[in-house]
Scaffold this active site. Structure first.
Site, short mmCIF file in Angstrom:
data_model
loop_
_atom_site.label_atom_id
_atom_site.label_comp_id
_atom_site.label_asym_id
_atom_site.label_seq_id
_atom_site.Cartn_x
_atom_site.Cartn_y
_atom_site.Cartn_z
N ASP A 113 0.82 -1.20 0.00
CA ASP A 113 0.00 0.00 0.00
C ASP A 113 0.87 1.27 0.00
OD1 ASP A 113 -2.60 1.32 0.34
OD2 ASP A 113 -1.74 1.94 2.25
N THR A 169 -3.05 5.74 -4.33
CA THR A 169 -1.93 6.47 -3.72
C THR A 169 -0.64 6.28 -4.52
OG1 THR A 169 -1.69 4.59 -2.25
CG2 THR A 169 -2.77 6.51 -1.36
N THR A 170 -0.41 5.05 -4.96
CA THR A 170 0.83 4.81 -5.70
C THR A 170 0.80 5.56 -7.02
OG1 THR A 170 0.75 2.62 -4.73
CG2 THR A 170 2.44 2.98 -6.37
N ASP A 179 -8.91 0.44 1.61
CA ASP A 179 -8.86 1.02 0.25
C ASP A 179 -10.22 0.89 -0.42
OD1 ASP A 179 -6.23 1.63 0.54
OD2 ASP A 179 -5.45 0.23 -0.95
#
Ligand code: ADP
Ligand code: MG
Length: 539
Positions: free
Chosen positions: A64, A97-98, A392
């Site tokens: 994550d 997020t990545t 998520d």
């Protein structure tokens, strides 16, 4: 003094460091790239995990982006700005997020190339802003209307979960997540409201991920308050009280003076009678299960046990509220008022031993407005990762329900965006190269997906571009087969809001960093050296 050269005075205190102009910009771009590189290898379904060890030796193994950024303990101020991107993305959209961090890094790398060509940073800033605006417009155009049927919602959950080490339970977990979200969704005068705060996530290691359970009610890490109380009550009538059931001992001594021991005994007896009366009232209300925020002493517990009432004491305030939402019971403060109307209902309340911990299940509630998920994993590290994956989903799925717009994953959207941006770049003169650079940066998404799947990024990119021209904006890379496919048909879909947020915050942070031409630091800044970069990127 004519002819003597004066040194300009330093603006900083001793020990401080000032870096200006080109050097400052280069240093910042490099710091941002280091962070972006560090998360890139985790991207997509075939991404690898990171093991993070803190100063106390505690270990986190995760895929994550936001967690990696949080745990990395990076000191450089620019890296902190990148971490903020991940944090905002997580808070606003729950997922992506990545993507956000990687894209910000790539925008800055591309900016570096433009600077090398002699383009002024402010032109880059302007061009990036134009490109972002254009992107958001294109996204609105290519977004697909979705229905909130179960299969679509499950597909969104699965796209979020895939590649996070939960493959064996993908179907099961997506089912649970969608059920939980549906329970806390309400429509108020046409406005959809999804209160994910009322989805309680409990966690217990010691069983496989498949054993993760949905509880249409509440799970509490508590036990029944007395051994001879029933461990299981069916068709439970639930009372929630917020008042201690205890004999007053020491406090009384302070308040009244007792001259003779008989007086004390009489007083205690009187209290016992009152408490007994209260418990009788609880019983006669029809309650078969009792939860209280406060304490209950042994005297009262034994009466409650005799009455066959399963009692749980010292329940946290948050859980009391959830119990109320789940069962429909009202939290009663004044027991004189307790009546049948205040009670809630649960099809079953049960104390169970879950891998060595006693837990109370309150389930089969009627249309509960608060539900729970008991997360399981073979070890606590696995359970922690499952929790992050579920979190998520609790961001992504509601984002899709509220907006009812989705995009195609697997790099399909980014390839389409890049194509349309390049077309629009032709109409601007000064920023043309910059808008093209922005388009190149977007292509990091399919490139990283390919790279992490062991495919050649450039080959994939070329193939993807050509298929996109022929077939349109739904073709993307299926990392499992390594083929270019219609990813919409494959069910790889993502909420519009997640992508919009990722692109927006990445662009904003890139612009912010590019506008800095002077760094004044109170202490010497430590930029990660090549060895640290190698360590972080694992290359
Ligand atoms: P993020 O933190 O940005 O969500 P993830 O590691 O979760 O990053 O990866 C998300 C990316 O993986 C998205 O771009 C999504 O479209 C892509 N993806 C998901 N499933 C597939 C698949 N089967 N094939 C290719 N790409 C996929
Ligand atoms: Mg994701």
């Amino acid at each position: 003094m004519a002819g003597q050269k004066l040194n300009p005075p330093s603006l900083l205190a001793e020990g401080g460091e000032r870096t200006s102009g080109w050097t400052a910009l280069r240093m910042n771009i490099m710091a941002a790239s280091v962070v972006a590189e560090a998360v890139k290898s985790t991207f997509g379904p075939m991404g690898m995990d990171k093991m993070l060890v803190d100063s106390l030796g505690d270990v986190v193994v995760t895929n994550d982006g936001a967690t990696i950024m949080r745990e990395m303990d990076i000191q450089h101020p620019i890296s902190k700005m990148m971490i903020e991107v991940a944090r905002t993305q997580e808070a606003v959209a729950g997922d992506g997020t990545t993507t956000a961090v990687m894209f910000a890094g790539e925008l800055l790398k591309e900016a570096g190339r433009l600077l090398d060509m002699g383009i002024h940073p402010i032109v880059v800033v302007h061009g990036y802003r134009m490109a972002l605006k254009e992107c958001l417009k294109i996204l609105d155009k290519i977004a697909i209307d979705m229905s909130d049927d179960e299969n679509t919602l499950k597909a969104i959950a699965k796209t979020t979960m895939i590649g996070k080490g939960v493959e064996q339970a993908l179907e099961h977990l997506s089912d649970i997540v969608v059920k939980a979200i549906k329970s806390v969704t309400s429509v108020d005068s046409g406005k959809v409201n999804i209160d994910t705060d009322y989805i309680k996530l409990a966690k217990k290691a010691g069983a496989g991920i498949e054993a993760t359970e949905f509880i249409n009610g509440l799970i509490l890490e508590k036990e029944k308050a007395h051994d001879s109380m029933p461990a299981r009550v069916e068709k439970a009538m639930v009372a929630l009280i917020n008042m201690p059931l205890e004999l007053k001992g020491k406090e009384i001594e302070a308040q009244i003076s007792i001259s003779d021991p008989h007086q004390l005994k009489a007083f205690i007896n009187e209290q016992k009678a009152t408490l007994k009366e209260i418990i009788d009232r609880i019983k006669s209300s029809g309650a078969t299960v009792l939860f209280t925020e406060k304490g209950i002493d042994n005297f009262c517990l034994s009466i409650l046990a005799q009455a066959g009432i399963l009692t749980v004491r010292r329940v946290g305030r948050g859980d009391m509220e959830k119990l109320s939402k789940a069962t429909g019971a009202r939290v009663v403060t004044n027991l004189e008022e307790l009546s049948q109307a205040d009670l809630g209902y649960a099809g079953e309340v049960e104390e169970k031993n879950v891998s060595g911990t006693r837990m109370i299940y309150v389930r089969e509630c009627r249309e509960p407005k608060s539900v729970s998920i008991l997360i399981r994993g073979g070890t606590s590290h696995i359970a922690d990762e499952v929790e992050r994956v579920i979190e998520d989903c609790l961001g992504a799925v509601p984002a899709a329900i509220v907006e009812r717009k989705i995009l195609v994953g697997g790099g399909a959207t980014e390839i389409e965006l890049a194509k349309q941006l390049r077309l629009s770049a032709k109409s601007v003169v000064r920023e043309q190269l910059v808008v093209e650079a922005y388009a190149n940066a977007l292509e990091i998404v399919p490139k990283a997906l390919a790279e992490n799947a062991g495919l050649h990024p450039i080959d994939v990119l070329v193939e993807l571009r050509s298929q996109n021209t022929k077939e349109g904006y739904k073709v993307g890379l299926d990392v499992f087969s390594g083929r270019i496919k219609d990813m919409f048909r494959e069910g790889i879909i993502e909420p519009l809001r997640v992508k919009k947020q990722a692109i927006t915050s990445a662009s904003e942070v890139a612009v912010m960093i590019l506008r800095i031409d002077d760094i004044m630091a109170a202490t010497k800044l430590k930029l990660p050296g090549p060895e640290e970069i190698l360590q972080m990127t694992g290359k």
